[in-house]
Structure formats: structure tokens, C-alpha cells
Scaffold this active site. Structure first.
Site, PDB file in Angstrom:
ATOM      1  N   GLU A  46       0.015  69.904  34.914  1.00 30.14           N
ATOM      2  CA  GLU A  46       0.342  68.868  35.884  1.00 30.14           C
ATOM      3  C   GLU A  46      -0.760  67.840  36.086  1.00 30.14           C
ATOM      4  O   GLU A  46      -0.506  66.768  36.654  1.00 30.14           O
ATOM      5  CB  GLU A  46       0.698  69.525  37.218  1.00 30.14           C
ATOM      6  CG  GLU A  46       1.994  70.320  37.134  1.00 30.14           C
ATOM      7  CD  GLU A  46       2.139  71.297  38.271  1.00 30.14           C
ATOM      8  OE1 GLU A  46       1.245  72.161  38.416  1.00 30.14           O
ATOM      9  OE2 GLU A  46       3.099  71.197  39.032  1.00 30.14           O
TER      10      GLU A  46
ATOM     11  N   ARG B 141       6.138  68.146  38.809  1.00 31.56           N
ATOM     12  CA  ARG B 141       4.901  68.225  38.042  1.00 31.56           C
ATOM     13  C   ARG B 141       3.688  67.870  38.900  1.00 31.56           C
ATOM     14  O   ARG B 141       2.905  66.986  38.543  1.00 31.56           O
ATOM     15  CB  ARG B 141       5.005  67.274  36.855  1.00 31.56           C
ATOM     16  CG  ARG B 141       4.179  67.743  35.693  1.00 31.56           C
ATOM     17  CD  ARG B 141       4.545  67.052  34.407  1.00 31.56           C
ATOM     18  NE  ARG B 141       3.825  67.722  33.329  1.00 31.56           N
ATOM     19  CZ  ARG B 141       4.096  67.569  32.047  1.00 31.56           C
ATOM     20  NH1 ARG B 141       5.056  66.784  31.671  1.00 31.56           N
ATOM     21  NH2 ARG B 141       3.396  68.217  31.137  1.00 31.56           N
ATOM     22  N   CYS B 142       3.549  68.536  40.030  1.00 30.53           N
ATOM     23  CA  CYS B 142       2.423  68.121  40.879  1.00 30.53           C
ATOM     24  C   CYS B 142       1.837  69.253  41.690  1.00 30.53           C
ATOM     25  O   CYS B 142       1.179  69.012  42.696  1.00 30.53           O
ATOM     26  CB  CYS B 142       2.828  66.962  41.752  1.00 30.53           C
ATOM     27  SG  CYS B 142       3.292  67.400  43.408  1.00 30.53           S
TER      28      CYS B 142
ATOM     29  N   GLN C 268      12.926  78.903  37.026  1.00 27.43           N
ATOM     30  CA  GLN C 268      11.491  78.919  36.733  1.00 27.43           C
ATOM     31  C   GLN C 268      10.844  80.204  37.250  1.00 27.43           C
ATOM     32  O   GLN C 268       9.664  80.428  37.021  1.00 27.43           O
ATOM     33  CB  GLN C 268      10.806  77.703  37.362  1.00 27.43           C
ATOM     34  CG  GLN C 268      11.221  76.384  36.725  1.00 27.43           C
ATOM     35  CD  GLN C 268      10.503  75.180  37.297  1.00 27.43           C
ATOM     36  OE1 GLN C 268      11.145  74.262  37.761  1.00 27.43           O
ATOM     37  NE2 GLN C 268       9.160  75.160  37.273  1.00 27.43           N
TER      38      GLN C 268
HETATM   39  N1  PCD Z   1      -6.679  75.595  29.249  1.00 27.87           N
HETATM   40  C1  PCD Z   1      -5.411  75.600  28.816  1.00 27.87           C
HETATM   41  C2  PCD Z   1      -4.389  75.413  29.764  1.00 27.87           C
HETATM   42  C3  PCD Z   1      -3.088  75.430  29.333  1.00 27.87           C
HETATM   43  N2  PCD Z   1      -2.806  75.601  28.028  1.00 27.87           N
HETATM   44  C4  PCD Z   1      -1.394  75.613  27.607  1.00 27.87           C
HETATM   45  O1  PCD Z   1      -0.734  74.496  28.088  1.00 27.87           O
HETATM   46  C5  PCD Z   1       0.575  74.882  28.586  1.00 27.87           C
HETATM   47  C6  PCD Z   1       0.676  74.585  30.134  1.00 27.87           C
HETATM   48  O2  PCD Z   1      -0.132  75.531  30.783  1.00 27.87           O
HETATM   49  P1  PCD Z   1      -0.401  75.609  32.346  1.00 27.87           P
HETATM   50  O3  PCD Z   1      -1.189  74.436  32.779  1.00 27.87           O
HETATM   51  O4  PCD Z   1      -0.920  76.956  32.656  1.00 27.87           O
HETATM   52  O5  PCD Z   1       1.040  75.398  33.016  1.00 27.87           O
HETATM   53  P2  PCD Z   1       2.262  76.413  33.011  1.00 27.87           P
HETATM   54  O6  PCD Z   1       2.240  77.245  34.223  1.00 27.87           O
HETATM   55  O7  PCD Z   1       2.382  77.045  31.708  1.00 27.87           O
HETATM   56  O8  PCD Z   1       3.452  75.380  33.070  1.00 27.87           O
HETATM   57  C7  PCD Z   1       3.831  74.791  34.319  1.00 27.87           C
HETATM   58  C8  PCD Z   1       3.660  73.273  34.205  1.00 27.87           C
HETATM   59  O9  PCD Z   1       4.128  72.782  32.967  1.00 27.87           O
HETATM   60  C9  PCD Z   1       4.282  71.386  32.877  1.00 27.87           C
HETATM   61  N3  PCD Z   1       4.593  71.028  31.518  1.00 27.87           N
HETATM   62  C10 PCD Z   1       5.879  71.120  31.076  1.00 27.87           C
HETATM   63  N4  PCD Z   1       6.102  70.967  29.765  1.00 27.87           N
HETATM   64  C11 PCD Z   1       7.357  71.061  29.307  1.00 27.87           C
HETATM   65  N5  PCD Z   1       7.566  70.861  27.971  1.00 27.87           N
HETATM   66  N6  PCD Z   1       8.409  71.306  30.126  1.00 27.87           N
HETATM   67  C12 PCD Z   1       8.228  71.479  31.446  1.00 27.87           C
HETATM   68  O10 PCD Z   1       9.231  71.765  32.221  1.00 27.87           O
HETATM   69  C13 PCD Z   1       6.942  71.364  31.971  1.00 27.87           C
HETATM   70  N7  PCD Z   1       6.709  71.458  33.318  1.00 27.87           N
HETATM   71  C14 PCD Z   1       5.444  70.972  33.799  1.00 27.87           C
HETATM   72  C15 PCD Z   1       5.189  71.559  35.147  1.00 27.87           C
HETATM   73  S1  PCD Z   1       5.944  70.843  36.434  1.00 27.87           S
HETATM   74 MO1  PCD Z   1       5.767  72.288  38.270  1.00 27.87          MO
HETATM   75  O11 PCD Z   1       7.181  73.224  37.973  1.00 27.87           O
HETATM   76  O12 PCD Z   1       6.288  70.841  39.217  1.00 27.87           O
HETATM   77  O13 PCD Z   1       5.154  73.074  39.765  1.00 27.87           O
HETATM   78  S2  PCD Z   1       4.118  73.180  36.861  1.00 27.87           S
HETATM   79  C16 PCD Z   1       4.379  72.625  35.348  1.00 27.87           C
HETATM   80  C17 PCD Z   1       0.741  76.340  28.296  1.00 27.87           C
HETATM   81  O14 PCD Z   1       1.376  76.529  27.074  1.00 27.87           O
HETATM   82  C18 PCD Z   1      -0.702  76.843  28.189  1.00 27.87           C
HETATM   83  O15 PCD Z   1      -0.893  77.990  27.593  1.00 27.87           O
HETATM   84  C19 PCD Z   1      -3.811  75.773  27.092  1.00 27.87           C
HETATM   85  O16 PCD Z   1      -3.534  75.894  25.896  1.00 27.87           O
HETATM   86  N8  PCD Z   1      -5.118  75.771  27.500  1.00 27.87           N
HETATM   87 CU   LIG Z   2       4.200  66.647  45.274  1.00 26.30          CU
END
Ligand code: PCD
Ligand SMILES: [Cu+]
Length: 781
Positions: A735, A365-366, A218
Site C-alpha cells: 500500500e 489500498r491504504c 480477503q
Molecule cells: N519486503 C517485501 C514486502 C512484500 N513483498 C511481496 O509483495 C507482495 C505484497 O506484500 P505485502 O506488502 O505484505 O502486502 P499483502 O498483505 O501481501 O497484500 C495486501 C496489499 O496488497 C496490495 N497489492 C495488491 N496487488 C494485487 N495484485 N491485488 C490486490 O488486490 C492488491 N491489494 C493491495 C492491498 S489493498 Mo488493503 O486490502 O486496502 O488493506 S492491503 C493490500 C507480496 O507478494 C509480498 O510477499 C516482498 O516481496 N518483499
Molecule cells: Cu483510508
């Protein structure tokens, strides 16, 4: 050029990346196949804590097709048995004397074939002397607890203490407060379980003296820098390529031992080495998320006005502090836990603890522990409402930070950029028919049915971040974009962030389309290759739009300023006589005299004013002045089956506000995916260990992911409160739904049972757990 032709910001452009994905033509790491490539597989520990007495590799080495077996001892000679973590701790790559978690890497086999490598793994003989596991962080802190990390100078399992806010003022308010509520909450270990597991192909080419690593990353630039620092190879001799990625979700931010061993092996054997985890390895040993033991208290007036929040957390970090957070934030941005509510004071303390479990502490995702923060405050507000006999919507309206208070300085030191919380909640309540639902609930309750309505009005904090406070291992968390407009008006945009499915190839093209008036189909977005993309810190914590998105807009505006000079030259007017309108430079007062960006681009290479640098390119390294604070108001309606303890989400409405929306279709997709990943830990997912520290949920038979069958029909809506400091007014969104959903669901379940005296239930609320509660309360059928 018309808006319809350009298809810029605000248009639901279909994803440019999808034609290759739906044809199965994506290039993931496992699709990379090089001549002479060897395969690596990893021997893993069956114990959570053990001394290694002996590793015998002779049988494995003797197997036909086996090229090498690499152990910690060998790595130690190259000074690679340990590696630094992103949090300034050190982590074993391969152990020399002990293992500290179940499924830990113990040795690596290199073979001509993936299956031979797997067979040879079984032939490696390791003699262990089991040691007592350390599984409970509270026990881990007791003086007689076994030491997880005897390699450290500090002879304790305590890692760090971190706090924010004003302790004295908070304590004072608690002493004098009319009402105090307190609750313990546990947010268990979970795993991102992305479709694609982790892996790499490492290839050292002696002819060019260059090391190329295709890896599931990432953050390719940051990883290249770490590799350079760890191995001593000059950075320009390392190329990290993060190709198509099958989901990141935070799990592909850390550096895993497998990457390092494969790199060591290619340097040693001068052949490409492929390492791809299988599903169980991914679940068992890759970074976990959450695992926060929280004690929270709210102080309030009898009328429901919240005065202060006090929180103490034990954070179980496993055997190494390999969390993925900005350096100065060992507990991530957990201190945003005062949420959407205006209060006088807050004090938050977090202590990190070592246990004999896999390391991690990634986001899932937080955005750096914001789920934990939001879960805490959104549960506590409901608990307070319950204590005071108030409606959960009413107590929220009473405590919201008001629109005129922005920019709002929070008691733990954040400056919220913009928001309109009452409007979002009002919209949600109106859309879902809140009053009617409450009436229905009362009727059903009278009939003995269990129906609950849960609200969550959360504030997110994304876009790390301003260089004055945000860095990873010292590298400031800016991000970048580079735009090249070619003679025919076709564009290549290179960005420092890296999509894992979010659709950057589409949305970043839309930003440029909007700013330059060039149709989106003439714009290609490239990323993920450190040889070509500008330096950036990567995609996680919903930072791409706030940082690289801003960089892209600013770079495009630089191009537009140069284009103005060329347009003036072509139209034989002064640059000041031109205005940018309807996607072209037009002569003020004579809008029919204009030049489009395509015409200007051609002139930039063929007919530019004397003295002006030819070409049409620009770059921007954007250091954001602040984070962005998206928010939302979610309402969840549940029915509980008294015969099975099953929670049925009847309705779920998510009103999100992420400021200016670039692509409404992609944002809606992000919200659908994010809500599903919020429901998953609320109702299903949990990593479980037995008393020996053996992971019991290392396959998808035991680690329960929701499927389409369990997923309700999500309803979405929006309000738009632009960020005042982002060039486009956009905030992150990726997120938000995962952060906002769990408390809405739990609040709904608890609401269904509150008349029976239920105040809190820890997630995941599985049918078994809920059925026991129904039995206790005498309402099970
Ligand atoms: N106002 C606004 C905002 C936003 N957007 C869009 O929507 C999307 C998102 O963005 P953002 O909020 O800025 O974010 P980024 O930096 O791009 O990405 C990151 C995130 O992203 C989410 N989502 C998703 N989806 C998918 N399909 N796969 C993945 O892996 C994933 N991962 C998850 C996570 S866990 Mo961490 O790493 O835990 O810290 S952190 C995170 C991109 O395309 C953009 O451009 C629009 O349109 N408008
Ligand atoms: Cu967390």
C-alpha cells in the site's frame, strides 16, 4: 545447493501463479458451477432514505423459473434481518421498514437462471415513502437533522469520538508558537473498483450437514467465524473457500448482505446458490473508502522547525459503521499522521457520523486510514513551507526523525521500528536532478508556463498486529504458517493469509526456499480454504509479509532445527558440530561433508534417529511484537495545460524502503500498481451523489478510472532499512505507493500555482476544477 538453484529471498522469481492466469485458467468465484445451482439477484432501493410501505412479491414469484423471493420480514423471523459489523455496529441485511442508502438491498430473488432472476427483480413492487436524505456530515450533526438510525438508543447521527495524543501540551504549543498554519482538506469518497466484483456460491449439503461458501473474501477464517456466530452453525460445519480473487484492495474485507442472504437461501432450499454483483451494484453499494473531512493545523518556529500538529476530522461512515478496522481503532491508524517528522506534541480527534450513504470505510489500498493521515501531514508541511518561503525539501530535512532516533516513539504513541528518511529523500533528489528542475521551473515560470515539483516523504504503518492492541471482534491479529516437507523434499506451505493478486504463491515459496535450501519450484503454497489453511486474519493492510511472512520463516526454522538432528544422525556427528551454510548442514571445519534438505527429508521418513518423531513438519502462529514502518520519498513533476486545466505528470520517481525485499520484481509490480491507484484519486476518481442522495458515479462511464493512456512511466528505486524485529527484516509494501503518491501529485500541482497564491486544492484535481482556478487567477488560456 546454490543460491541460483534455490531462488530464495531477493531473486526476481517469475510468478508461479501466472501460468494459470495468462491461460485464463484461474478459478474465480463465478467459475464455480455446481449441479442444481440456483441464482440470486437483488432488488435495490432507488431512494437514499425512505420508509418501505409495502413489498409485493406476487408478480415476481409467479414468473416461471422463480423459486423464491426473500424479504427482510422473512429474515427477521430467522433473526437474520440484521448482522453485526466488524466495528461492533449492526447493519441491515434486508430492511423491514426503511432504507438508508441508495441501492441498498431490499429483497432477493432466487431463480433457476441468472437472467430470470434479473427480470424478476424488476417485477418486485416496492412502495416507498421518501424521507429527507442526510448527505452532509456537518449537517447530520445538527440537532434538527433527520435521524439515520432510529433503531439505536442514542438519538443522534454521531457514532463515536476518538482521539490520540496530548491535547493540553499541543494546545499550549499552539498558543505560544511563532507560526501557525491551518487548512481544511477533504478526501472524497472513492471506490476500490477491483476487476472482479463481489459474490459467492453458498452450498449447504444436507448429506454431510456442511455449509460450503466460495466467496470473494480477503479474510476467509474471520468470515467463517462471523458466519458461525451469526447463524449458530458450528464452525467446523462451515467451510469458506476464497479461490482466485480478482483484486481485493480492502473492498473484500467486509461481510456484505448478499453473502448472508445467499447463505440463508441455501440453508432454506438445500441447493447451491450463486450471487455475483454486477459492476454498478459493486460501485453503488459496496464499501467505499476515505470520505474524511479534515481540519489540520501545524505550529512551528520561524526557522521551519515543526513543533506540533492538531487535527480534527469528521468521518462520514454512511448508514452503518461497517468500516474494516481493528476493533480498538475506529479511525484506523490515522494517528500516524505526524508522519516522518519529529515534533513535540500532537493531538488528533476523529468523530464518526452517520449519513444516508452506503456503509464502509475500507482501506482502498491504504492500511487503515493511513492515506488520509499521510495526505494531511504531507500537504501541511508544504503549506508551512509556502508560508515561510522555504523549499519543501529543505523543510523536510529540517524536521525528519533522524536515523539514530529509532526506535522512535511518536507523539501519538506509535513506536517506529526503523527508518532512514534523509537518505531516501537525498537519493530521490539526486536521481531526479532536483536543483536542475527548480532552475527549469523558474525559467518556465518567467515564460508564463506552469510547472510544479511535488515531494512526499511518507511513513507507512503496516503489519497489524501485536495482540496487545490489535484484534477484530476480539480475535487477535496474529497470523500463521504450516509447512510440510515430504519424503522427496517437495514442500506444501499453508498460510493464514490469502492472496488477491499479490503473488503469495511465489513469495512465500521463496521464503521457505531460502530458509530450507529447497528450490522454489518444489514448494507449493496453499491458502484461502478454511478446511486446510491454518487460522489467520487475512490479507489487507499490507500485513501478510509482516505477519504470515514472519510465521513462515519461523516455521521453516523449526523444521531446520529438527533437520539438524537428522543430519547429525546421518553424518554421525553431534548436532553442535553442524552449521547451516550454503543451504546445507555442513560439518564445521569439513564443509564438504554435508547433507541437503532433500536428503534429510528422505531420512525423516526412512532413517531417522531412534526416539525422534518421524516426519518433517512445523507450524507457527506468529504474534508480531510491533508493526513495521515502511517509508518512501516520492518526487513528482507536473506540467499544467493552461488551455484545458489538465495535469500532465511528466516524471514520477518513487524511492521506497520496505526493508528486506523478498521478490524485487513483485515489489516493483506492487509499486507500479500502487502508484497508479494513488494517482487515480488524486486526479480522477470520486463517488458523487446528487441532492437526493442518488449516486451519480455508478458506472465506469462516470467513475473515472485511469487507463494506460493516463498513467505515466513510473520510475522506481529503493533503499533497504530492515525491520529489526521481523525475522527476515521485511516490511509490507503493497500500500505504500498508494499512500505516498497523492500528496506528491497535489504538492506538485499546488507548487506550479503557488506564485499565484494557490495554497491547497482538494482531490481529485480534475481538469474542470483546475481550469476554474486558472480562470480565477487569470492565467487560463
Ligand atoms: N519486503 C517485501 C514486502 C512484500 N513483498 C511481496 O509483495 C507482495 C505484497 O506484500 P505485502 O506488502 O505484505 O502486502 P499483502 O498483505 O501481501 O497484500 C495486501 C496489499 O496488497 C496490495 N497489492 C495488491 N496487488 C494485487 N495484485 N491485488 C490486490 O488486490 C492488491 N491489494 C493491495 C492491498 S489493498 Mo488493503 O486490502 O486496502 O488493506 S492491503 C493490500 C507480496 O507478494 C509480498 O510477499 C516482498 O516481496 N518483499
Ligand atoms: Cu483510508
Amino acid at each position: 545447493m546454490t543460491a541460483t538453484a534455490v531462488r530464495g529471498i531477493g531473486v526476481p522469481v517469475k510468478r508461479k501463479e501466472d501460468p494459470r492466469f495468462i491461460r485464463g485458467k484461474g478459478t474465480y468465484v463465478d467459475d464455480v458451477k455446481l449441479p442444481g445451482m440456483l441464482y440470486m439477484d437483488i432488488v435495490r432501493s432507488p431512494y437514499a432514505h425512505a420508509r418501505i410501505k409495502r413489498i409485493d412479491v406476487s408478480k415476481a414469484r409467479a414468473m416461471p423459473g422463480v423459486i423464491d423471493v426473500i424479504t427482510g420480514e422473512e429474515l427477521a423471523k430467522a433473526n437474520l434481518a440484521w448482522m453485526p459489523t466488524l466495528m461492533g455496529d449492526r447493519q441491515m441485511v434486508l430492511p423491514t421498514d426503511r432504507v438508508v442508502y441508495y441501492a441498498q438491498e431490499v429483497a432477493a430473488v432466487i431463480a433457476t437462471d441468472r437472467y430470470i432472476a434479473a427480470d424478476a427483480v424488476l417485477a418486485v413492487e416496492v412502495e416507498y415513502e421518501p424521507l429527507p436524505p442526510v448527505l452532509d456530515p456537518f449537517e447530520a450533526l445538527k440537532p434538527d437533522a433527520p435521524l439515520v438510525r432510529p433503531d439505536r438508543d442514542q438519538k443522534t447521527n454521531h457514532i463515536w469520538h476518538w482521539e490520540a495524543g496530548d491535547k493540553e501540551k499541543t494546545d499550549r504549543i499552539f498558543q505560544e508558537a511563532e507560526v501557525v498554519v491551518a487548512q481544511d482538506l477533504y478526501i472524497p469518497r472513492i471506490h476500490v473498483a477491483s476487476i472482479e466484483t463481489c459474490g459467492c456460491v453458498a452450498n449447504y449439503d444436507p448429506a454431510t450437514d456442511k455449509l460450503t461458501i466460495w466467496m470473494t473474501s480477503q479474510a476467509p477464517h474471520a468470515h467463517r467465524t462471523v458466519f458461525s456466530l451469526v447463524t449458530g452453525i458450528p464452525e467446523h460445519k462451515i467451510r469458506v473457500i476464497s479461490p482466485d480473487i480478482g483484486g481485493g484492495f480492502g473492498g473484500k474485507v467486509p461481510v456484505y448482505p448478499g453473502y448472508v442472504i445467499a447463505t440463508y437461501a441455501t440453508l432454506k432450499h438445500k441447493k447451491p446458490i450463486k450471487w455475483i454483483e454486477d459492476r454498478s451494484e459493486n460501485l453503488q453499494a459496496d464499501s467505499f473508502a476515505r470520505d474524511y473531512h479534515i481540519h489540520a493545523e501545524l505550529a512551528a518556529n520561524r526557522d521551519g522547525k515543526i513543533r506540533a500538529l492538531r487535527v480534527k476530522v469528521l468521518a462520514d461512515h454512511g448508514a452503518f459503521d461497517a468500516a474494516a478496522n481493528p476493533s480498538r481503532f475506529p479511525a484506523g491508524l490515522f494517528s500516524v499522521c505526524t508522519g516522518s517528522y519529529d515534533m513535540e506534541a500532537a493531538h488528533v480527534e476523529v468523530d464518526g457520523v452517520y449519513t444516508t450513504k452506503p456503509p464502509g470505510g475500507v482501506a482502498y489500498r491504504c492500511s487503515f486510514r493511513v492515506t488520509e493521515a499521510v495526505h494531511t501531514i504531507e500537504r501541511m508541511v508544504d503549506i508551512l513551507a509556502d508560508e515561510l518561503g522555504m523549499d519543501p525539501a529543505e523543510i523536510r530535512f529540517k524536521n525528519f526523525i533522524q536515523p539514530h532516533q529509532f526506535p522512535y516513539k511518536s507523539p501519538t504513541g506509535w513506536e517506529y521500528d526503523s527508518g532512514n528518511y534523509p537518505a531516501a529523500l537525498q537519493k530521490a533528489l539526486d536521481m531526479i536532478g532536483y536543483r536542475e528542475l527548480r532552475r527549469e521551473q523558474a525559467e518556465r515560470r518567467a515564460r508564463g508556463e506552469l510547472m510544479g515539483i511535488g515531494i512526499s516523504t511518507f511513513t507507512e504503518i503496516v503489519g497489524a498486529g501485536p495482540s496487545h492492541t490489535f484484534d477484530i471482534l476480539g480475535i487477535k491479529m496474529f497470523d500463521s504458517a504450516e509447512i510440510r516437507v515430504h519424503p522427496t523434499g517437495a514442500v506444501i506451505v499453508r498460510i493464514g493469509v490469502q492472496t488477491q493478486g499479490q503473488g503469495h504463491e511465489t513469495t512465500f515459496a521463496q521464503i521457505v526456499a531460502e530458509e530450507l535450501g529447497i528450490p522454489v519450484e518444489y514448494i507449493t503454497v496453499e491458502h484461502g480454504d478454511t478446511d486446510t489453511a491454518p487460522y489467520g486474519l487475512g490479507t489487507y493492510a499490507s500485513r501478510s509479509t509482516p505477519t504470515a511472512g514472519a510465521a513462515t520463516a519461523v516455521a521453516a526454522r523449526k523444521i531446520r532445527e529438527k533437520a539438524r538432528l537428522i543430519a547429525a544422525h546421518l553424518l554421525e556427528v553431534s548436532p553442535d558440530d553442524l552449521e547451516w551454510k550454503d543451504y546445507a548442514f555442513r560439518v564445521k571445519g569439513a564443509p564438504d561433508r554435508y547433507k541437503t534438505m532433500q536428503e534429510i527429508a528422505f531420512a525423516a521418513y526412512t532413517n531417522f534417529p531412534l526416539g525422534l518423531e518421524p516426519g518433517l513438519e512445523a507450524e507457527c502462529y506468529y504474534d508480531p511484537p510491533n508493526l513495521t514502518f515502511p517509508f518512501g520519498a516520492y518526487v513528482c513533476v507536473v506540467d499544467i495545460d493552461r488551455g484545458t486545466g489538465q495535469v500532465k505528470i511528466r516524471e514520477f520517481l518513487a524511492v521506497d524502503d520496505c526493508g528486506t525485499i523478498i521478490n524485487p520484481m513483485i515489489v516493483e509490480g506492487q509499486i507500479h500498481g500502487g502508484l497508479t491507484m494513488g494517482m487515480a484519486p488524486a486526479l480522477f476518481e470520486e463517488i458523487v451523489y446528487d441532492e437526493n442522495g442518488t449516486m451519480l458515479s455508478g458506472t465506469f462511464m462516470d467513475y473515472l478510472l485511469p487507463t494506460a493512456v493516463e498513467t505515466p512511466h513510473w520510475k522506481t528505486a529503493k533503499t533497504v532499512t530492515p525491520s529489526p524485529h521481523h525475522p527476515l527484516g521485511a516490511k509490507g509494501v503493497g500500500e505504500s505507493p498508494t499512500i505516498g503518491a497523492p500528496p506528491a501529485i497535489v504538492n506538485a500541482v499546488v507548487d506550479a500555482l503557488s506564485h499565484l497564491g494557490v495554497r491547497h486544492i482538494d482531490i481529485p484535481i480534475t481538469p474542470a476544477k483546475l481550469y476554474r482556478i486558472l480562470q480565477e487567477k487569470g492565467v487560463a488560456e
